[in-house]
Structures are given as structure tokens and as C-alpha cells.
Scaffold this motif. Structure first.
Motif, short mmCIF file in Angstrom:
data_model
loop_
_atom_site.label_atom_id
_atom_site.label_comp_id
_atom_site.label_asym_id
_atom_site.label_seq_id
_atom_site.Cartn_x
_atom_site.Cartn_y
_atom_site.Cartn_z
N ARG A 235 0.73 -1.20 -0.08
CA ARG A 235 0.04 0.04 0.07
C ARG A 235 0.78 1.23 -0.12
O ARG A 235 0.62 2.32 -0.43
N ALA A 236 2.14 1.20 0.36
CA ALA A 236 3.11 2.15 0.44
C ALA A 236 3.38 2.70 -0.79
O ALA A 236 3.55 3.81 -1.29
N VAL A 237 3.54 1.61 -1.79
CA VAL A 237 4.07 1.89 -3.19
C VAL A 237 2.54 2.62 -3.86
O VAL A 237 2.88 3.61 -4.35
N VAL A 238 1.41 2.15 -3.70
CA VAL A 238 0.24 2.59 -4.43
C VAL A 238 0.27 4.08 -3.77
O VAL A 238 0.10 5.18 -4.58
N ARG A 239 0.33 4.35 -2.34
CA ARG A 239 0.23 5.83 -1.94
C ARG A 239 1.23 6.81 -2.68
O ARG A 239 1.01 7.78 -3.05
N GLY A 240 2.30 6.42 -3.05
CA GLY A 240 3.33 7.16 -3.61
C GLY A 240 3.15 7.17 -5.06
O GLY A 240 3.45 8.42 -5.40
N VAL A 241 2.63 6.41 -5.90
CA VAL A 241 2.03 6.46 -7.00
C VAL A 241 0.97 7.28 -7.12
O VAL A 241 0.75 8.21 -8.16
N LEU A 242 -0.12 7.28 -6.24
CA LEU A 242 -1.00 8.13 -6.23
C LEU A 242 -0.68 9.62 -5.98
O LEU A 242 -1.43 10.57 -6.49
N LYS A 243 0.44 9.98 -5.46
CA LYS A 243 0.80 11.35 -5.13
C LYS A 243 1.32 11.90 -6.69
O LYS A 243 1.05 13.17 -6.91
N ALA A 244 1.86 11.08 -7.44
CA ALA A 244 2.07 11.59 -8.70
C ALA A 244 0.88 11.55 -9.64
O ALA A 244 1.02 12.53 -10.53
N ALA A 245 -0.23 10.84 -9.41
CA ALA A 245 -1.13 10.88 -10.35
C ALA A 245 -2.54 10.29 -9.53
O ALA A 245 -2.39 9.15 -9.32
N PRO A 246 -3.34 11.25 -8.96
CA PRO A 246 -4.35 10.66 -8.20
C PRO A 246 -5.47 9.55 -9.01
O PRO A 246 -5.78 8.77 -8.14
N GLU A 247 -5.15 9.50 -10.10
CA GLU A 247 -6.18 8.63 -10.76
C GLU A 247 -5.44 7.23 -11.06
O GLU A 247 -5.90 6.44 -11.97
N ALA A 248 -4.20 7.12 -10.64
CA ALA A 248 -3.21 6.06 -10.95
C ALA A 248 -3.81 4.58 -10.92
O ALA A 248 -3.26 3.63 -11.50
N ALA A 249 -4.68 4.53 -9.83
CA ALA A 249 -5.66 3.44 -9.78
C ALA A 249 -6.24 2.72 -11.00
O ALA A 249 -6.24 1.55 -11.31
N ASP A 250 -6.25 3.70 -12.14
CA ASP A 250 -6.96 3.38 -13.31
C ASP A 250 -5.95 2.70 -14.07
O ASP A 250 -6.61 2.09 -14.92
N LEU A 251 -4.72 2.60 -14.00
CA LEU A 251 -3.68 1.75 -14.48
C LEU A 251 -4.20 0.42 -14.50
O LEU A 251 -4.41 -0.39 -15.43
N ALA A 252 -4.64 -0.01 -13.29
CA ALA A 252 -4.80 -1.53 -12.93
C ALA A 252 -6.26 -1.82 -13.47
O ALA A 252 -6.56 -2.82 -13.90
N VAL A 253 -7.12 -0.76 -13.21
CA VAL A 253 -8.47 -1.12 -13.62
C VAL A 253 -8.51 -1.28 -15.06
O VAL A 253 -9.09 -2.10 -15.82
#
Length: 277
Positions: free
Chosen positions: A39-57
Motif C-alpha cells: 500500500r505504501a507503493v500505491v500511496r506514492g504513485v497516487l501522489k504522482a497521479a491521483p487517478e493512478a489506480a485506473d492503470l490497474a482497472v
């Protein structure tokens, strides 16, 4: 991500001090099979792009549409799914066996948690198996006894590399194109290759792509390269691209029109399918 697995209940075979690619993807999808380090990795990437979860989606949505195309329109009944990741509600075998129950699927991964969950899921599914191999060592993988026996290598096979190749950092002293060439050379005529990969769109969203890349590469996970369209086309090694070619995943044969503009992350992952004549 509040439903994620507690670090206090980590199985003995899991290293919860190092992030796992499969578990990071699971965390992006708000799954439950991940730990604080993921989850720490996810939080870091979300700082760069708040929509980054959509990469996985978008990666998962492309996999589902690609499998529907391969099973329904191309008549493929054999699948080699490399780096399959943690099981979700719609896995490759769910999609293709709904169309043709005789379809055979070999999942390949080397993450202990993926293997444990996948074997439990496939226990009563005779046409689908999971094997432990390094997907970046194709020669070893293709010599695996289960891979050789479960699939008929005289008939067309669909090779899936969904969200995998951007996690290769040259560990085996060869390029991603060389890895794909080894797979493609082994495939029978009439086979298909499906790839999804992080994209540098080379436009106003390039800066966001490179910020996300920087966060991935400098996180404990240490992988997640964004490549240009030309670089991704090379991975297909001259195969015949299926219409509409290499596209943003969201634009590859979508189920319907987009109801709103694509966000930065949706513009930064691409996919395509190609045929080996």
C-alpha cells in the motif's frame, strides 16, 4: 483499502517486508490480499497521479475484452497467461470457458501468494492450471512439463502478457523484445499475442507518465517503466496487428462510448493483439 490483509497474519511463506507486483496491483484494485509495504507503493504513485489506480482497472478491463475477442471471434481454445497475478472475479479461464467450456488455460506466476490462491481456485477446474516459473525466462518456462503437456503446441495458442513487461528491468541481460521473440518463435502458426503495457503518450500527459514511472522505479517495488508507442510496437516483433492495432487500453474495442473524458492514467496504458501467420 481498509479491507486489506493485516500484517499480523502474514503466512510464513510470504515476505511482507518487500512489495509484490501482484499485491500492489491488488491494492490498486482495492483488494484484500496486500500488505502495508504494498500500500505504501500505491500511496506514492497516487501522489504522482491521483487517478493512478485506473492503470490497474484499465489493464484488467482490457484483459477481459481481449479474452472475449480471442475466444469468441478468433476461436482460440488455448491460453498461456504470463504473470497472471492474484485471482479476481473475472479471470482468463472464467471469460474464455464461458464462451467455450473446453478452453484450456495455463497461468504462470512465481509469487507464492498468487500460486496459493490460484491453486485453491483451480482445484476443481480440470482445464485450468497454474505453474511456478519466471516469465522473463521463456526458454525455461516453455520447457515446464505442465506447460508442454497441458497445451497442444501443434495448435494455435494465445499468449497473454498483461501488465507484465513494464516490470522487467533487464535482470536477464536481454531486452523485452528478445524475451517476446523467444515466446513468439515457439508459438504455432495461427497463434495470437496480447500485450498491455504502461504508455508514455508523448503528449501533454507525458509528464504525468514519467512522474508515475519515477514513483514506481524509486519505490521498494523498483519496477514500472512507461514506454512510447514505437517501443511497444517492437514487442510484437512484426506480427500482424489485429484491428484497431495498438491503442490505449480504454479505446481497444470498448464495450460502449466513453461517457466522460479519459483521465491521465487511462491515457497512460496501452494494449494490442497480434496474429502469428
Amino acid at each position: 483499502m481498509s479491507n486489506a490483509t493485516s500484517d499480523e497474519t502474514v503466512p510464513s511463506f510470504i515476505d511482507a517486508t518487500e512489495p509484490s507486483i501482484a499485491r500492489v496491483y491488488d491494492a490498486f484494485l482495492n483488494g484484500t490480499d496486500n500488505y502495508e509495504v504494498d500500500r505504501a507503493v500505491v500511496r506514492g504513485v497516487l501522489k504522482a497521479a491521483p487517478e493512478a489506480a485506473d492503470l490497474a482497472v484499465e489493464n484488467r478491463a482490457f484483459l477481459i475484452r481481449a479474452c472475449r475477442f480471442l475466444a469468441g471471434q478468433s476461436g482460440i481454445t488455448q491460453y498461456l497467461d504470463c504473470g497472471s497475478g492474484l485471482p479476481t472475479a473475472e479471470n482468463t479461464h472464467n471469460v474464455v470457458q464461458r464462451i467455450n467450456s473446453d478452453s484450456r488455460v495455463v497461468y504462470v506466476d512465481n509469487d507464492p501468494l498468487v500460486l496459493t490462491h490460484s491453486r485453491a481456485l483451480l482445484e476443481d477446474c480440470e482445464n485450468s492450471v497454474v505453474v511456478s516459473e519466471d516469465i522473463f525466462e521463456p526458454e525455461m518456462l516453455l520447457q515446464n512439463e505442465v506447460v508442454e503437456s497441458h497445451l497442444d503446441w501443434n495448435k494455435p495458442i494465445a499468449l497473454l502478457q498483461m501488465g507484465t513487461l513494464h516490470h522487467y528491468n533487464g535482470e536477464h541481460a536481454r531486452t523485452r523484445k528478445d524475451i517476446m521473440r523467444a515466446y513468439i518463435d515457439a508459438l504455432p502458426s495461427g497463434s495470437y499475442v496480447a500485450i498491455s503495457h504502461f504508455l508514455d503518450p508523448e503528449d501533454e500527459y507525458s509528464a504525468t507518465a514519467r512522474r508515475m514511472e519515477d514513483m514506481f522505479l524509486h519505490s521498494m517495488m523498483g519496477s514500472g517503466t512507461f514506454s512510447t508507442r514505437a517501443e511497444l510496437e517492437e514487442l510484437f516483433n512484426g506480427l500482424e496487428m489485429v484491428d484497431p492495432g495498438l491503442m490505449r487500453c480504454a479505446d481497444w474495442r470498448p464495450d460502449g462510448p466513453h461517457l466522460k473524458q479519459l483521465n491521465a492514467a487511462q491515457r497512460c496504458i496501452a494494449g494490442g493483439i497480434a496474429l502469428k501467420p
